[in-house]
Write a protein that holds these residues in place. Sequence first.
Motif, mmCIF file in Angstrom:
data_model
loop_
_atom_site.group_PDB
_atom_site.id
_atom_site.type_symbol
_atom_site.label_atom_id
_atom_site.label_comp_id
_atom_site.label_asym_id
_atom_site.label_seq_id
_atom_site.Cartn_x
_atom_site.Cartn_y
_atom_site.Cartn_z
ATOM 1 N N PHE A 165 8.591 -13.683 -35.312
ATOM 2 C CA PHE A 165 9.968 -13.455 -35.333
ATOM 3 C C PHE A 165 10.712 -12.978 -34.096
ATOM 4 O O PHE A 165 9.924 -12.571 -33.231
ATOM 5 N N ARG A 166 11.969 -13.141 -33.981
ATOM 6 C CA ARG A 166 12.794 -12.448 -33.334
ATOM 7 C C ARG A 166 14.292 -12.188 -33.725
ATOM 8 O O ARG A 166 14.600 -12.951 -34.649
ATOM 9 N N ILE A 167 14.785 -10.939 -33.461
ATOM 10 C CA ILE A 167 15.953 -10.300 -34.055
ATOM 11 C C ILE A 167 16.500 -9.952 -32.846
ATOM 12 O O ILE A 167 16.380 -8.831 -32.254
ATOM 13 N N VAL A 168 17.855 -10.690 -32.617
ATOM 14 C CA VAL A 168 18.568 -10.409 -31.405
ATOM 15 C C VAL A 168 20.048 -10.004 -31.981
ATOM 16 O O VAL A 168 20.745 -10.966 -32.355
ATOM 17 N N GLN A 169 20.659 -8.823 -31.372
ATOM 18 C CA GLN A 169 22.048 -8.674 -31.332
ATOM 19 C C GLN A 169 22.744 -9.356 -30.329
ATOM 20 O O GLN A 169 22.869 -9.038 -29.304
ATOM 21 N N THR A 170 23.705 -10.306 -30.576
ATOM 22 C CA THR A 170 24.329 -11.041 -29.639
ATOM 23 C C THR A 170 25.972 -10.717 -29.586
ATOM 24 O O THR A 170 26.430 -11.351 -28.611
ATOM 25 N N GLY A 171 26.515 -9.788 -30.558
ATOM 26 C CA GLY A 171 27.918 -9.728 -30.324
ATOM 27 C C GLY A 171 27.895 -8.281 -30.999
ATOM 28 O O GLY A 171 27.211 -7.688 -31.846
ATOM 29 N N ALA A 172 29.410 -7.829 -31.225
ATOM 30 C CA ALA A 172 29.559 -6.939 -31.967
ATOM 31 C C ALA A 172 29.098 -6.666 -33.627
ATOM 32 O O ALA A 172 28.508 -5.539 -34.002
ATOM 33 N N GLU A 173 29.145 -7.463 -33.975
ATOM 34 C CA GLU A 173 28.602 -7.854 -35.514
ATOM 35 C C GLU A 173 27.945 -8.956 -35.845
ATOM 36 O O GLU A 173 28.071 -9.628 -36.635
ATOM 37 N N ALA A 174 27.100 -9.494 -34.708
ATOM 38 C CA ALA A 174 26.471 -10.754 -34.736
ATOM 39 C C ALA A 174 24.815 -10.639 -34.438
ATOM 40 O O ALA A 174 24.656 -9.919 -33.419
ATOM 41 N N ILE A 175 24.101 -11.040 -35.414
ATOM 42 C CA ILE A 175 22.781 -11.076 -35.204
ATOM 43 C C ILE A 175 22.071 -12.675 -35.311
ATOM 44 O O ILE A 175 22.455 -13.004 -36.401
ATOM 45 N N VAL A 176 21.031 -12.814 -34.401
ATOM 46 C CA VAL A 176 20.592 -14.107 -34.472
ATOM 47 C C VAL A 176 19.244 -13.871 -34.705
ATOM 48 O O VAL A 176 18.326 -12.953 -34.176
ATOM 49 N N VAL A 177 18.605 -14.370 -36.020
ATOM 50 C CA VAL A 177 17.086 -14.290 -36.377
ATOM 51 C C VAL A 177 16.467 -15.663 -36.188
ATOM 52 O O VAL A 177 17.002 -16.640 -36.568
ATOM 53 N N ALA A 178 15.278 -15.597 -35.333
ATOM 54 C CA ALA A 178 14.322 -16.650 -35.217
ATOM 55 C C ALA A 178 13.177 -16.674 -36.096
ATOM 56 O O ALA A 178 12.500 -15.682 -35.924
ATOM 57 N N LEU A 179 12.931 -17.692 -36.762
ATOM 58 C CA LEU A 179 11.629 -17.581 -37.535
ATOM 59 C C LEU A 179 10.944 -18.867 -37.551
ATOM 60 O O LEU A 179 11.357 -19.787 -37.095
ATOM 61 N N PRO A 180 9.472 -18.715 -38.108
ATOM 62 C CA PRO A 180 8.685 -19.973 -37.830
ATOM 63 C C PRO A 180 9.206 -21.099 -38.672
ATOM 64 O O PRO A 180 9.917 -20.765 -39.677
ATOM 65 N N GLU A 181 8.801 -22.196 -38.285
ATOM 66 C CA GLU A 181 9.161 -23.352 -39.359
ATOM 67 C C GLU A 181 8.666 -23.356 -40.672
ATOM 68 O O GLU A 181 7.339 -22.809 -40.660
ATOM 69 N N GLY A 182 9.266 -23.625 -41.631
ATOM 70 C CA GLY A 182 8.802 -23.600 -43.080
ATOM 71 C C GLY A 182 9.133 -22.516 -43.708
ATOM 72 O O GLY A 182 8.785 -22.300 -44.976
ATOM 73 N N THR B 120 18.172 1.501 -35.907
ATOM 74 C CA THR B 120 16.720 1.333 -35.107
ATOM 75 C C THR B 120 16.075 0.282 -35.420
ATOM 76 O O THR B 120 16.072 -0.426 -36.409
ATOM 77 N N PRO B 121 15.028 -0.407 -34.291
ATOM 78 C CA PRO B 121 14.220 -1.649 -34.689
ATOM 79 C C PRO B 121 13.416 -1.566 -35.825
ATOM 80 O O PRO B 121 13.406 -2.682 -36.538
ATOM 81 N N ASP B 122 12.879 -0.770 -36.308
ATOM 82 C CA ASP B 122 11.896 -0.551 -37.403
ATOM 83 C C ASP B 122 12.600 -0.960 -38.835
ATOM 84 O O ASP B 122 12.177 -1.663 -39.347
ATOM 85 N N VAL B 123 14.024 -0.660 -38.819
ATOM 86 C CA VAL B 123 14.509 -0.976 -40.142
ATOM 87 C C VAL B 123 14.546 -2.365 -40.259
ATOM 88 O O VAL B 123 14.330 -2.848 -41.289
ATOM 89 N N LEU B 124 15.059 -3.249 -39.246
ATOM 90 C CA LEU B 124 15.128 -4.726 -39.356
ATOM 91 C C LEU B 124 13.799 -5.334 -39.271
ATOM 92 O O LEU B 124 13.356 -6.218 -40.001
ATOM 93 N N ARG B 125 12.967 -4.735 -38.512
ATOM 94 C CA ARG B 125 11.624 -5.375 -38.499
ATOM 95 C C ARG B 125 10.903 -5.328 -39.916
ATOM 96 O O ARG B 125 10.244 -6.282 -40.300
#
Length: 421
Positions: free
Chosen positions: A350-367, A332-337
């Motif tokens: 931030f952004r947490i996006v599942q893009t594949g069967a076992e792939a997650i892309v996390v976007a974070l602020p610079e620094g 569920t979203p709260d676990v990773l948030r």
Amino acid sequence: MRPLTGMALAARAYAAARWRERTLRSRDAVARYQARRLRALGRHLATLPFYAGIDPDRPESWPVIDKAVLLANFAAMNVAGLELAEVRAALDRGENRIGRCTVGHSTGTSGNRGYFVISDAERYVWLGTLLAKALPDALWRRHRVALALPGFSRLYAAAEGGSRVRLGLFDLDDGVDGWADRFAAFAPDTIVAPPKVLRLLAERGLISRGATAFSAAEVLDPVDAAPIAAATGLPVRQIYMATEGLLGVSCAHGTLHLAEDAVAFEWEPAGALVQPVITDFTRRAQAMARYRMNDLLRLSDARCPCGSAFQAVAAVEGRRDDILLLGGVAVTPDVLRNALLDADRRIDDFRIVQTGAEAIVVALPEGIDGEPVRAALAAALARLGASATITVAHDIPPANATKLRRVRREWSPDQSSISAS
């Protein structure tokens, strides 16, 4: 007898909602009140083609529906017999009236819009109920309320005729820059907007100290709540509503209370969260009975200092569509948030996006160092028996007028063997 005007209906609904708040002071009282309203609703439902043959006195036997069932049986579930195609055609022409009914749709961020039919009387009952919960002093104190919400419907416009509440409408499609000066001149004491917009207004110094900020239309993340509360000096409150109706409003203490005097809630488990099945007993133009919503909520057992007996909600965590599915495990979203925010308290977006069967892309602020975040997310997944390849980037896309979903799934497997964790 002359029928009541719209604002007279709103005033009566306001008074009734305030009376319920004062008299429904225990869970037993709420349950008894709901039982009476559900029996009355059952008699109405039995007159609609979709519900022909139901037992009006046994709400637990009524069919559980979802958006797909509602759209497939649209005409059989509204009193005017309006076809879905007819509603869509009217909205495509820029019209929101068919006969004596107002029609509208949701933002459709999941790719599948919801559509609604509501009568004029119900619009004003909605307005009066909302004002009673959000602005309980509106009868003796004037308010300047700014609404910056997507897809203004006639629900919001109903308030424009009020003498105690002056309403300012600010279209998110125009962007904050398009109306920032007008917003500042309006000088609202109450603002209702998505959290990303409230935060932007706060950071630009456009929200006054002491103003009441209501988050609506999106999940309220802690990274947004903190700067908004710092600007107002007050807790950020929430208005929880959807195409399905008014579902909850926060009290002055910041606790989100469900509108159990208008809606009965049933709960389906989703790990540590719950998914609501709602029955709105204020609506007659279109049935909204035992409707399974897509939201995920974390309920609270704590009694709020305000004394309300209405169910408290710790958080609206996201949508079931955004549960991440990793190796047969649903996360569920709260676990990773929570894992991400605990990894580095400096993270303010931030952004947490599942893009594949076992792939997650996390976007974070610079620094922000991505390695502690990656490790925290991997550990959170491991505790559930899941794993993923986690890629960290530092290119957070700007928030636009569409609904912001910081945790989302953009990959869809065969879900036949998935169960929530």
